[in-house]
Write a protein that holds these residues in place. Structure first.
Motif: not given
Length: 496
Positions: A39-46, A75-78
């Protein structure tokens, strides 16, 4: 309630070696408890797997990092990690320019990524770890293969050449070869999983054996791949003319599953410029290899890399490049305008060529190669070819009701979708009816469909529900990657 898996995305720049490394990075992350983002949302890790060879590689990286800054702020957890050749070169510079990056790791320690991510989360500060020498051969790490039917198999890492335009040896180190038994074991394991095509991969793939003390090791490896039952196609990239020996030509011609396709980087047709590039061959040697390959395999499709506008290149030097292109009649060429790469000897050379001159020469070269590619492709019209059906090769397939795949010589073929259906990994027999400079068309009905284990593997992968990866959760606070796209050749050596 079960904790949802953290998602990841790997963004890959550059060469086939980077694409293969990204498969390893994905495998490591899934083993550590991550799931590939959809999908298009931001993942947790890039994770950015970078290249230092491509033009404006650093601008592209920092531009993408800048676009992620608001998401990271929200999102500080990203987490964001940067690896690959540019990370090996720039090191702490990345964190200084983009302080929201959590991890910077080099080409020699991709296996450390999960631990570095956990440490960054616990210590709440960026982790920069760059090793100067290879610690673990990448092929020993887990992988998430992008294809069910075709696979990269690294046979070596690093490069012993000193080309003045290329920074790869400084970033990936000296050549280190895998043992033949380890390579063949990986090939056999891939075939057991359904793979029908492998590409042997190295920075200078046909120098394989220099680290083992056997100058004929690469030809022997090709022949050994020919003994692997169920393996239908073997390719390799990229060789160096200096190390391309007659025994390799014989192995290609005599091994049934070795494809008659060769990517042989030229870089320049001028002996003077080749010397300035520290390319240890000259025009006569290069054309001699092409002649021998065509004598042994008249149907061979040969491609190349060419750099236009190297420092000091005169009109006469450029004409020598055009001469080689006319004589070699490449099926296609990856052409590049020279641009300075910080850290390379060529960047400090006098007589840098004005941009306008480089552009004019580049356009002439492209026009000539387009003409030759079209003429060579027209020779395929009327031929019947067995095509390995591919996934995602044809950008217009959905609109044209066609499918796409690769002929044995790696030419791209678009063909009419058969009524009975066909899967990526299956083989179809088609008759070529039309040729364009960069592809072939088979507009008539498919003449035959051969269902394969590779097609079965693709179907099984597609039907399988997303399984929870093995391994334990890393316990990271929370967050947020692209399917890698290979760019053959490069403004450097064959693979980078």
């Amino acid at each position: 309630m079960e904790e949802s898996l953290r998602t990841y995305k790997v963004v890959t720049y550059g060469c086939q070696m980077n694409v293969h490394d990204s498969e390893r990075l994905s495998g490591l992350l899934e083993q550590a408890g991550y799931a590939k983002a959809v999908g298009d949302g931001d993942p947790d890790l890039v994770v950015f797997n970078t290249c230092a060879v491509r033009e404006n590689a650093d601008n592209k990286l920092y531009g993408n990092l800048g676009r992620l800054a608001p998401a990271k702020q929200a999102n500080r957890g990203m987490q964001i990690a940067v690896g690959g050749c540019l990370a090996q070169k720039d090191r702490e510079t990345i964190v200084r320019k983009a302080p929201w990056v959590d991890v910077v790791f080099g080409t020699h320690n991709i296996g450390h990524l999960p631990a570095l991510l956990e440490r960054a989360a616990v210590e709440r500060e960026a982790q920069v770890e760059i090793l100067e020498s290879l610690e673990t051969f990448p092929s020993t790490l887990p992988a998430r293969r992008e294809s069910a039917y075709a696979a990269w198999v690294a046979i070596s890492v690093g490069c012993n050449n000193t080309c003045t335009f290329c920074i790869v040896p400084a970033l990936r180190g000296k050549e280190e070869d895998r043992r033949p038994g380890d390579i063949l074991a990986e090939v056999e394991a891939l075939v057991a999983e359904g793979v029908v095509e492998v590409t042997l991969l190295g920075q200078n793939v046909n120098a394989y054996g220099s680290d083992l003390g056997d100058r004929e090791a690469f030809g022997k490896l090709l022949r050994a791949c020919g003994q692997v039952e169920g393996l239908e196609r073997v390719r390799f990239t990229s060789p160096h003319p200096r190390d391309f020996t007659d025994d390799v030509i014989a192995a290609m011609a005599e091994t049934p599953n070795a494809m008659h396709q060769l990517h042989m980087p030229l870089q320049s047709g001028s002996d003077r410029i080749l010397k300035a590039m520290r390319r240890s061959y000259r025009q006569e040697r290069f054309l001699g290899i092409i002649e021998k390959v065509r004598a042994a395999m008249p149907d061979a499709a040969i491609s190349t890399d060419i750099i236009v506008g190297f420092p000091g290149e005169s009109d006469e030097d450029f004409e020598q490049t055009l001469h080689v292109v006319r004589e070699a009649r490449f099926a296609n060429a990856f052409t590049f305008q020279y641009s300075k790469r910080p850290g390379t000897p060529a960047a400090e050379m006098d007589d840098q060529i004005p941009k306008a001159v480089v552009q004019e020469r580049y356009e002439r070269l492209v026009a000539l190669q387009e003409e030759i590619s079209w003429e060579e492709n027209k020779k395929q019209v009327g031929r019947r070819l067995e095509v390995l059906v591919a996934e995602g090769e044809g950008k217009k397939d959905d609109r044209t009701d066609r499918l796409s795949g690769r002929a044995p010589d790696n030419r791209l073929v678009h063909f009419t979708r058969p009524e009975g259906g066909v899967r990526p990994g299956d083989m179809v027999t088609v008759e070529i009816s039309y040729a364009a400079p960069h592809h072939l068309l088979a507009e008539g009905p498919v003449l035959g469909v051969r269902r394969t284990r590779a097609g079965d593997a693709w179907e099984k992968r597609r039907a399988a529900p997303a399984a929870k990866p093995a391994g334990v959760m890393l316990g990271l606070p929370g967050i947020g990657v692209p399917a890698p796209a290979a760019v053959p050749g490069g403004d450097g050596c064959g693979t980078c």
